[in-house]
Every structure is written in structure tokens, then in C-alpha cells.
Design a protein around this motif. Structure first.
Motif, PDB file in Angstrom:
ATOM      1  N   UNK A 219      -4.559  38.151  31.492  1.00  0.00           N
ATOM      2  CA  UNK A 219      -3.321  38.626  30.860  1.00  0.00           C
ATOM      3  C   UNK A 219      -3.626  39.693  29.805  1.00  0.00           C
ATOM      4  N   UNK A 220      -4.681  39.470  29.030  1.00  0.00           N
ATOM      5  CA  UNK A 220      -5.066  40.427  27.985  1.00  0.00           C
ATOM      6  C   UNK A 220      -5.474  41.753  28.612  1.00  0.00           C
ATOM      7  N   UNK A 221      -6.296  41.696  29.642  1.00  0.00           N
ATOM      8  CA  UNK A 221      -6.741  42.929  30.308  1.00  0.00           C
ATOM      9  C   UNK A 221      -5.555  43.724  30.834  1.00  0.00           C
ATOM     10  N   UNK A 222      -4.574  43.023  31.403  1.00  0.00           N
ATOM     11  CA  UNK A 222      -3.396  43.694  31.935  1.00  0.00           C
ATOM     12  C   UNK A 222      -2.569  44.312  30.813  1.00  0.00           C
ATOM     13  N   UNK A 223      -2.383  43.558  29.718  1.00  0.00           N
ATOM     14  CA  UNK A 223      -1.590  44.053  28.591  1.00  0.00           C
ATOM     15  C   UNK A 223      -2.265  45.241  27.916  1.00  0.00           C
ATOM     16  N   UNK A 250       2.862  38.235  21.129  1.00  0.00           N
ATOM     17  CA  UNK A 250       2.442  38.701  19.808  1.00  0.00           C
ATOM     18  C   UNK A 250       1.189  39.566  19.918  1.00  0.00           C
ATOM     19  N   UNK A 251       0.262  39.167  20.810  1.00  0.00           N
ATOM     20  CA  UNK A 251      -0.966  39.946  21.005  1.00  0.00           C
ATOM     21  C   UNK A 251      -0.625  41.332  21.553  1.00  0.00           C
ATOM     22  N   UNK A 252       0.307  41.374  22.497  1.00  0.00           N
ATOM     23  CA  UNK A 252       0.725  42.651  23.072  1.00  0.00           C
ATOM     24  C   UNK A 252       1.347  43.554  22.018  1.00  0.00           C
ATOM     25  N   UNK A 253       2.153  42.964  21.119  1.00  0.00           N
ATOM     26  CA  UNK A 253       2.784  43.754  20.057  1.00  0.00           C
ATOM     27  C   UNK A 253       1.724  44.282  19.081  1.00  0.00           C
ATOM     28  N   UNK A 254       0.739  43.440  18.792  1.00  0.00           N
ATOM     29  CA  UNK A 254      -0.355  43.877  17.915  1.00  0.00           C
ATOM     30  C   UNK A 254      -1.139  45.016  18.570  1.00  0.00           C
ATOM     31  N   UNK A 255      -1.268  44.955  19.894  1.00  0.00           N
ATOM     32  CA  UNK A 255      -1.936  46.039  20.626  1.00  0.00           C
ATOM     33  C   UNK A 255      -1.161  47.350  20.458  1.00  0.00           C
ATOM     34  N   UNK A 256       0.163  47.284  20.581  1.00  0.00           N
ATOM     35  CA  UNK A 256       0.980  48.475  20.412  1.00  0.00           C
ATOM     36  C   UNK A 256       0.841  49.043  18.999  1.00  0.00           C
ATOM     37  N   UNK A 257       0.818  48.146  17.997  1.00  0.00           N
ATOM     38  CA  UNK A 257       0.655  48.583  16.609  1.00  0.00           C
ATOM     39  C   UNK A 257      -0.726  49.217  16.403  1.00  0.00           C
ATOM     40  N   UNK A 258      -1.724  48.672  17.103  1.00  0.00           N
ATOM     41  CA  UNK A 258      -3.083  49.208  16.988  1.00  0.00           C
ATOM     42  C   UNK A 258      -3.158  50.627  17.535  1.00  0.00           C
ATOM     43  N   UNK A 259      -2.559  50.839  18.687  1.00  0.00           N
ATOM     44  CA  UNK A 259      -2.566  52.173  19.293  1.00  0.00           C
ATOM     45  C   UNK A 259      -1.832  53.167  18.393  1.00  0.00           C
ATOM     46  N   UNK A 260      -0.716  52.716  17.781  1.00  0.00           N
ATOM     47  CA  UNK A 260       0.033  53.582  16.875  1.00  0.00           C
ATOM     48  C   UNK A 260      -0.772  53.921  15.625  1.00  0.00           C
ATOM     49  N   UNK A 261      -1.482  52.923  15.081  1.00  0.00           N
ATOM     50  CA  UNK A 261      -2.198  53.128  13.828  1.00  0.00           C
ATOM     51  C   UNK A 261      -3.573  53.736  13.984  1.00  0.00           C
ATOM     52  N   UNK A 262      -4.332  53.266  15.005  1.00  0.00           N
ATOM     53  CA  UNK A 262      -5.711  53.731  15.172  1.00  0.00           C
ATOM     54  C   UNK A 262      -5.853  54.737  16.299  1.00  0.00           C
ATOM     55  N   UNK A 263      -4.808  54.894  17.126  1.00  0.00           N
ATOM     56  CA  UNK A 263      -4.802  55.834  18.237  1.00  0.00           C
ATOM     57  C   UNK A 263      -5.848  55.476  19.297  1.00  0.00           C
ATOM     58  N   UNK A 264      -6.307  54.227  19.299  1.00  0.00           N
ATOM     59  CA  UNK A 264      -7.245  53.750  20.320  1.00  0.00           C
ATOM     60  C   UNK A 264      -7.288  52.226  20.245  1.00  0.00           C
ATOM     61  N   UNK A 265      -7.854  51.610  21.284  1.00  0.00           N
ATOM     62  CA  UNK A 265      -7.978  50.154  21.297  1.00  0.00           C
ATOM     63  C   UNK A 265      -9.176  49.750  20.450  1.00  0.00           C
ATOM     64  N   UNK A 266      -8.894  49.054  19.356  1.00  0.00           N
ATOM     65  CA  UNK A 266      -9.941  48.550  18.466  1.00  0.00           C
ATOM     66  C   UNK A 266      -9.699  47.064  18.263  1.00  0.00           C
ATOM     67  N   UNK A 267     -10.575  46.234  18.818  1.00  0.00           N
ATOM     68  CA  UNK A 267     -10.381  44.797  18.706  1.00  0.00           C
ATOM     69  C   UNK A 267     -10.430  44.307  17.261  1.00  0.00           C
TER      70      UNK A 267
END
Length: 328
Positions: A219-223, A250-267
Motif C-alpha cells: 500500500x505504501x509503495x502504491x501511495x 494519514x501516511x498518504x497525506x503526510x506524503x503529499x505534505x512532504x512533496x510540497x515542502x521538500x519537493x521530493x520523497x524523504x522518509x
């Protein structure tokens, strides 16, 4: 269908020991039997793996494995070592000389890597359960067992006293995840055994836990739109989120916030957001949207400060006017 042996069609013949049929026929793979017949037919010649590969359309890797299998039986013996043969031998020789012999080879020890075909055949004769394990394993693999796989099964079953039901259950699980390999199943069984997972019920629970982990990770990989498996460090974060029972939403929403803030996937960045939300008791997007306030000094607040226009004081305007008109 009935067949009658036609002796006149035999022509020249070569011998095949009875023991091949009586003891090794059920252990050898089709390719190993083909290679044995080729060796017996050319028993007066040195054996060249490339020559066999061309003649039988079998890979040299399988030929090397077959030679190792037959070397460990009482049908063949390795040539005696001498200085003459030593000078001709290389790290991976393209030709291996095997001489036919009626002498009985000394049985190997009981270590995993030293179990000989004769020992395996003896073990099968003594245990109907082991026979069943071999038969069911071959059904799951969809092919005859290789010698190295036979050794692994005997080692687990006879020397480590692991039940055939446990071995087959793990092998079936490996097949379900497209890793149908006896060696892979052995690594799982051994690791679990050392951890105290030694009953079928415990094994089934461990498999269920692995399935839950795989499903959550999927699910995480897909999101996250990940096209590869997570790295070990990334998997640690994912396992932590699953253990904390954090909703995928919630994890998916945090992913969206991460992309907005860091402009990349950062765990690590994403994990910081998630932990703050969890500490605040948020469980849904609505919770975040209606209750969340960026922390003071955080990345989001700094961004807001930089974007906000602060009006200049009258003194600041007078000072700027003085500086810009100083030469007038």
C-alpha cells in the motif's frame, strides 16, 4: 500399450549399472540421467563439459552440477592426484575426467554440504515421511529436486528434526511470493527456528505477520508511487508506522505534505510530520486540516514568514531616502 524389446535394433551396447535404476533413478534429475548416459557411452574418453553441452543442449552449469552429483555416488571416483594432473588443473576446469569404477566410495559426513546421493537414498529408505516431503516439494516446485535441494531437505528433516509439515508450509509460502526455492525456504525456517518459532501454529502466525507486512508495504509503495522495493532504512520507517497502527490515509497525506515542502520523497521528513500528527492525536485528513498548526520555527512557518510582506516604518523610509539621495 505393450512394447517388445527388439534386440536386433540395439547394435553396439554399453553397460548401465543396476544401482542407477535401483538407487539413484528416483534421486537424479532428467538432465543428470542424460549426462550419466553420455558419460557411460564415452567412458574411454575424457569428459569435456562444452562437448556435453553441445551434444545434449544442456547448460554447462547443469553439467557441472551433474558431475558433482555422480562423483558422490559409489559409481564413480575422482582420479588420483598427481603433479601431472595438478599442472593441468585450473580453478574452473573446462574438462573433468571421471573414471568408471566398481569400488564403493567412502560415504561423506553428515554435514549439509557433504550429504552424498547414497546417504540421501538411505535416508529415503528409512523414512516414509521424508519420501512424502520429497514428493510434495517436487509438486510445489513443478520439477525434480536438484541434489543441493535434496541435501537441504534431508538436513532440515533428519538432522534438525524439523517437521515436514513446517517445511512444506514455508515452501508453499515462498511459492506464493514468487520465491519458490528450497534454499530460500531453508533460510526462513532456520531463522525462525533459532528465534523459537518451532511449531506449525507459530510458523503459520509468523507467515501471517509477514503477509500483513507485505500488504502494508505494498500500500505504501502504491501511495508513494515507488517503482522498486524500499531500502532497508525505508522499510524500518514503514514497519514503525505499521506497528503504531497509523492509517494509510494519514501516511498518504503526510506524503503529499512532504512533496510540497521538500519537493521530493524523504522518509525522515515524512516521518517527522507523521510523528507530530500522531502526538497531537490526529487520525484523519480532516483532523489535520481543522486542527493542525505548523510548529513555531518549523519549515512551514519559515516559509510563511518569508512570503509575508512586513510594512516598513516611517523611520526606515526616511533612512532609505537619505541613503539614495546622499549625492544630490
Amino acid at each position: 500399450m505393450e512394447l517388445t524389446v527388439h534386440i536386433g535394433g540395439f547394435g553396439q551396447m554399453f553397460g548401465v549399472p543396476n544401482r542407477v535404476v535401483d538407487q539413484y533413478l528416483k534421486l537424479a534429475t532428467p538432465s543428470q540421467l542424460k549426462i550419466l548416459l553420455y558419460i557411460l557411452r564415452h567412458s574411454d574418453q575424457p569428459i569435456d563439459t562444452q562437448e556435453i553441452a553441445n551434444a545434449l543442449s544442456i547448460s554447462e552449469e547443469l553439467i557441472e552440477e551433474a558431475l558433482m552429483f555422480w562423483e558422490q555416488t559409489d559409481l564413480f571416483q575422482k582420479p588420483e592426484f598427481s603433479e601431472k594432473t595438478a599442472t593441468k588443473k585450473t580453478a574452473k576446469s573446462a574438462s573433468t575426467t571421471i573414471k568408471s569404477s566398481t569400488q564403493v566410495a567412502t560415504l561423506a559426513g553428515s554435514k549439509h554440504g557433504e550429504l552424498s546421493p547414497a546417504e540421501i537414498a538411505t535416508a529415503l529408505e528409512k523414512s516414509d515421511d521424508l519420501k512424502m516431503l520429497f514428493r510434495m516439494s517436487e509438486q510445489q516446485m513443478g520439477r525434480p529436486l536438484r541434489h543441493v535441494e535434496q541435501k537441504a531437505l534431508v538436513w532440515m528433516h533428519d538432522y534438525n528434526n524439523i517437521g515436514s509439515d513446517i517445511i512444506l508450509t514455508v515452501l508453499l509460502y515462498c511459492k506464493s511470493i514468487d520465491k519458490c526455492s528450497v534454499s530460500y525456504a531453508e533460510s526462513i525456517v532456520t531463522a525462525w527456528w533459532n528465534e523459537g518459532i518451532q511449531t506449525l501454529a507459530q510458523v503459520n502466525e509468523a507467515i501471517n505477520e509477514m503477509e500483513r507486512r507485505r500488504s502494508f508495504t505494498g500500500h505504501i509503495r502504491k501511495a508513494f508511487e515507488m517503482h522498486r522495493n524500499p531500502t532497508p532504512k525505508q522499510q524500518e520507517f514503514i514497519d514503525q508506522w505499521r506497528e503504531k497502527n497509523i492509517p494509510i490515509e494519514l501516511i498518504t497525506y503526510a506524503y503529499e505534505k512532504t512533496i510540497e515542502g521538500a519537493d521530493k520523497l524523504s522518509f525522515p521528513y515524512l516521518n517527522t510530520i507523521l510523528m507530530r500528527w500522531m502526538d497531537a492525536g490526529y487520525r484523519t485528513r480532516t483532523d489535520v486540516d481543522t486542527k493542525d498548526r505548523p510548529p513555531a520555527g518549523g519549515a512551514e512557518s519559515k516559509k510563511a514568514i518569508n512570503q509575508k510582506k512586513v510594512p516598513e516604518s516611517e523611520n526606515a523610509q526616511a533612512y532609505k531616502s537619505f541613503i539614495f539621495n546622499i549625492d544630490e
